[in-house]
Design an enzyme around this catalytic site. Structure first.
Site, mmCIF file in Angstrom:
data_model
loop_
_atom_site.group_PDB
_atom_site.id
_atom_site.type_symbol
_atom_site.label_atom_id
_atom_site.label_comp_id
_atom_site.label_asym_id
_atom_site.label_seq_id
_atom_site.Cartn_x
_atom_site.Cartn_y
_atom_site.Cartn_z
ATOM 1 N N ARG A 101 -37.106 31.784 -6.482
ATOM 2 C CA ARG A 101 -36.755 30.406 -6.062
ATOM 3 C C ARG A 101 -35.435 30.070 -6.738
ATOM 4 N NH1 ARG A 101 -40.448 25.130 -5.464
ATOM 5 N NH2 ARG A 101 -40.802 26.281 -3.551
ATOM 6 N N HIS A 127 -36.297 27.879 3.411
ATOM 7 C CA HIS A 127 -37.639 27.957 2.788
ATOM 8 C C HIS A 127 -38.572 28.703 3.752
ATOM 9 C CE1 HIS A 127 -40.793 27.306 0.094
ATOM 10 N NE2 HIS A 127 -40.934 25.995 0.128
ATOM 11 N N GLN A 130 -42.617 28.772 3.387
ATOM 12 C CA GLN A 130 -43.262 27.513 3.791
ATOM 13 C C GLN A 130 -43.467 27.477 5.299
ATOM 14 O OE1 GLN A 130 -44.352 24.736 1.853
ATOM 15 N NE2 GLN A 130 -45.267 24.203 3.819
ATOM 16 N N ASP A 217 -39.779 15.764 5.095
ATOM 17 C CA ASP A 217 -39.615 16.320 3.746
ATOM 18 C C ASP A 217 -38.893 15.263 2.910
ATOM 19 O OD1 ASP A 217 -39.394 18.031 1.551
ATOM 20 O OD2 ASP A 217 -37.743 19.212 2.397
ATOM 21 N N CYS A 257 -44.123 19.634 3.832
ATOM 22 C CA CYS A 257 -44.254 20.815 2.966
ATOM 23 C C CYS A 257 -44.827 20.460 1.602
ATOM 24 C CB CYS A 257 -42.899 21.500 2.819
ATOM 25 S SG CYS A 257 -41.604 20.391 2.214
ATOM 26 N N ARG A 285 -50.224 28.445 2.529
ATOM 27 C CA ARG A 285 -49.209 29.169 1.753
ATOM 28 C C ARG A 285 -49.828 30.450 1.193
ATOM 29 N NH1 ARG A 285 -44.756 26.563 -0.303
ATOM 30 N NH2 ARG A 285 -44.181 28.691 -0.848
#
Ligand code: CP
Ligand code: NVA
Length: 302
Positions: A101, A127, A130, A217, A257, A285
């Site tokens: 990340r 991402h 996700q 988001d 998310c 996930r």
């Protein structure tokens, strides 16, 4: 050369469909894969905070018979200037895979210059993990993906980019409602438009009409904390509240998310709505990432 999971745009529609089918199989029969990655170690580099990504990868590796190693970006010599390509070479001698990340997409791309598979666990640009969980969740709730309309409302950020990449590959129409100056990068929109329908507009109400999925988001992503106050005002018309969600189809689902900033990009009414699937997304996930790990590190064909 090792195969990586850096961007959904590196994968074909068929491959993404194969990964989703594997994720569904893993979710249904977790016991079947209990020893699939026995003796293998995944290094997890975090330059930013995480709840879901860290826990789901660590638990996922354990459930597959392997081991996960948490590596804080600040504690590694990376934080003191060792280069990413040198780090990649060294880690390749110990580990069987890396999940990272990062801020700059280039960092995760450079990690992939080693000899082991690298997974993008979020960059400022993308991402992809996700969105695999998101697609799995939509498939579970709607029965299919092809032909659905997904409207993303808010900042044209990493989530918007990966939703565009993943959505068009699975035959969905992806609409992005974002203010001027905060729209997705044109290169991603242009490339995806060759594969499917992508609509970018400033009018959230218009784009929510007829949507099967409404997605949002946070307005200020990790690394943009200093802009939070200014963005609160600017993004107010993009709050997903009961009125905006009501423009979508009667059976539309709400997605995020997470983490959510309740009262900012989404109201409690919507995030806690009977048609909100945010916690199914969070659960998936785990399953979707186990499929990615099995494919990259366990040689499971898709
Ligand atoms: N959605 C997501 O990636 O959550 P974390 O930041 O908690 O990992
Ligand atoms: N856009 C958000 C996603 C968090 C999962 C961020 O980058 O902070």
């Amino acid at each position: 050369m090792a195969k990586h999971f850096l961007a959904l745009s590196d994968y074909s529609s068929e491959e993404l469909g194969g990964l989703l089918a594997l994720a569904a199989k893993v979710k249904k029969n977790p016991g079947e894969y209990r020893k699939a990655l026995e003796g293998q170690t995944l290094g997890m580099i975090f330059q930013k905070s995480s709840t879901r990504t860290r826990v789901s990868f660590e638990v996922g590796m354990f459930q597959l018979g392997g081991h996960a190693l948490f590596l804080s970006g600040n504690d590694l010599q990376l934080g003191r200037g060792e280069t990413v390509p040198d780090t990649a070479q060294v880690l390749s001698r110990y580990l069987d895979g890396i999940m990272a990340r990062v801020f700059a997409q280039k960092d995760v791309d450079d990690l992939a210059t080693g000899t082991i598979p690298v997974i993008n666990g979020l960059s400022d640009l993308l991402h992809p993990c996700q969105v695999m969980a998101d697609l799995q969740t939509i498939q579970e709730h709607k029965g299919h993906l092809e032909g659905l309309v997904l409207t993303y409302v808010g900042d044209g950020n990493n989530m918007a980019h990966s939703l565009i990449n993943g959505g068009v590959r699975m035959g969905m129409e992806v609409r992005i409602a974002a203010p001027e100056g905060y729209q997705p990068v044109p290169e991603i929109v242009e490339a995806a438009s060759k594969l499917g329908k992508v609509v970018v507009d400033t009018d959230a109400a218009k784009l929510c009409q007829g949507a099967d999925v409404v997605y949002t988001d946070v307005w200020a992503s990790m690394g943009q904390e200093a802009e939070h106050e200014a963005r609160l005002k600017l993004f107010q018309p993009y709050q997903v509240n009961g009125e905006l969600f009501g423009k979508a189809k009667d059976d539309a689902i709400f997605m995020h998310c997470l983490p959510a900033h309740r009262g900012e990009e989404v109201t409690d009414e919507v995030v806690d709505h009977a048609r909100s699937v945010v916690f199914d997304e969070a659960e998936n996930r785990l399953h979707a990432q186990k499929a990615i790990l099995l494919h990259l590190m366990g040689g499971v064909a898709i």
